[in-house]
Design an enzyme around this catalytic site. Structure first.
Site, PDB file in Angstrom:
ATOM      1  N   ALA A  63       0.853  -1.179   0.000  1.00  0.00           N
ATOM      2  CA  ALA A  63       0.000   0.000   0.000  1.00  0.00           C
ATOM      3  C   ALA A  63       0.896   1.239   0.000  1.00  0.00           C
ATOM      4  O   ALA A  63       2.065   1.191   0.397  1.00  0.00           O
ATOM      5  CB  ALA A  63      -0.921  -0.013   1.213  1.00  0.00           C
ATOM      6  N   GLY A 108       0.164  -5.001   1.004  1.00  0.00           N
ATOM      7  CA  GLY A 108      -1.044  -5.077   0.185  1.00  0.00           C
ATOM      8  C   GLY A 108      -0.858  -5.874  -1.085  1.00  0.00           C
ATOM      9  O   GLY A 108      -1.807  -6.451  -1.611  1.00  0.00           O
ATOM     10  N   GLU A 111      -1.250  -9.418  -0.095  1.00  0.00           N
ATOM     11  CA  GLU A 111      -2.677  -9.627   0.156  1.00  0.00           C
ATOM     12  C   GLU A 111      -3.468  -9.723  -1.146  1.00  0.00           C
ATOM     13  O   GLU A 111      -4.429 -10.491  -1.237  1.00  0.00           O
ATOM     14  CB  GLU A 111      -3.202  -8.499   1.040  1.00  0.00           C
ATOM     15  CG  GLU A 111      -2.653  -8.583   2.459  1.00  0.00           C
ATOM     16  CD  GLU A 111      -2.921  -7.343   3.282  1.00  0.00           C
ATOM     17  OE1 GLU A 111      -3.497  -7.462   4.370  1.00  0.00           O
ATOM     18  OE2 GLU A 111      -2.559  -6.232   2.829  1.00  0.00           O
ATOM     19  N   GLU A 131       4.161  -5.151   7.667  1.00  0.00           N
ATOM     20  CA  GLU A 131       3.446  -4.027   8.265  1.00  0.00           C
ATOM     21  C   GLU A 131       3.870  -3.705   9.691  1.00  0.00           C
ATOM     22  O   GLU A 131       3.866  -2.536  10.106  1.00  0.00           O
ATOM     23  CB  GLU A 131       1.932  -4.282   8.228  1.00  0.00           C
ATOM     24  CG  GLU A 131       1.293  -4.147   6.854  1.00  0.00           C
ATOM     25  CD  GLU A 131       1.299  -5.442   6.059  1.00  0.00           C
ATOM     26  OE1 GLU A 131       0.563  -5.510   5.062  1.00  0.00           O
ATOM     27  OE2 GLU A 131       2.028  -6.382   6.435  1.00  0.00           O
TER      28      GLU A 131
END
Length: 258
Positions: A63, A108, A111, A131
């Site tokens: 992200a 992300g 994911e 993260e």
């Protein structure tokens, strides 16, 4: 769309996250465009989707930290919910989805790959949920899907340490199905997508539903789900043609998705 490219090739399609200057990082606009691309797919014609990243360095590096750095608690929760909703939409697509992981798949990006049905990787691919080193948790499904795919113990190790693994280790952990030289990855992904697309679409989609729904319940309930989707294939044009071809010792004709 500015950051997502979509191309149809017969009965399969390729969705490319195209923000190479930021290693295809996910900001709010990219996430929104992924959702828009998913919504626009013609499911009557497209039978398999490939998801990949532009360039040779990164699938999706994560992200966008520059966007996240100043979020409030409410803003962070909203951003996580938006990304999770789009990835859930991808995971719940009736057609199979292949992640062609061509480099970094971190945060992300990992994911996004986890939300796909099948993952194949280039030799330079790297996976991780780093993260915790940024003071946050995964927010787009990483704490849930990673454990379901590679097992709770190893998933917790990766999540708690923020460690990054290479393609060879990802293959050992069954996180990816196969590993290819970078220059062969997309050809392998397209060959796999075409093989899937050549099969009876209703049967493939019902198989995906049976697997996904069956994982959520006990074995007896799962077998009931399987029986329902098995029966649902009968009296379709594809079932009639597929079995007739087998009995007549010939190659089946093109499946019609009906």
């Amino acid at each position: 769309m500015s950051f997502v490219r979509y191309e149809e090739k017969g009965h399969y399609a390729i969705m490319t996250i195209d923000r190479p200057e930021a290693l295809n990082a996910l900001n709010s606009q990219v996430i929104c465009e992924i959702g828009e691309a998913i919504e626009a797919i013609d499911l009557e014609n497209i039978r398999c989707l490939i998801v990949t990243g532009a360039g040779h360095k990164s699938f999706v590096a994560g992200a966008d930290i520059a966007e996240m750095a100043h979020l409030t608690k409410k803003g962070g929760e909203r951003f996580g919910a938006e990304g999770s909703a789009v990835f859930r939409k991808l995971a719940r697509m009736p057609i199979p989805v292949i992640a062609a992981v061509n480099g970094f798949a971190l945060g992300g990006g990992c994911e996004l790959a986890l939300a796909c049905d099948i993952r194949i990787a280039s030799e330079n691919a790297r996976f991780g949920q780093p993260e915790v080193g940024l003071g946050i948790t995964p927010g787009f499904g990483g704490t849930q899907r990673l454990a379901r795919i590679i097992g709770t113990g190893k998933a917790k190790e990766m999540l708690f340490t923020g460690s990054i693994i290479d393609a060879k280790e990802a293959y050992r952990l069954l996180l990816v199905n196969d590993v290819y030289p970078a220059e062969e990855l997309m050809a392998a992904a397209e060959k796999l997508a075409q093989t899937i697309a050549n099969n009876a679409p209703i049967a493939v989609q019902n198989t995906k539903r049976a697997v996904n729904e069956g994982k959520q319940v006990d074995i007896d309930s799962a077998l009931t789900i399987e029986a329902r989707y098995f029966g649902d294939c009968f009296e379709t044009a594809d079932q009639i043609e597929g079995m007739a071809a087998f009995l007549e010792h010939r190659k089946h004709g093109a499946f019609e998705n009906k």
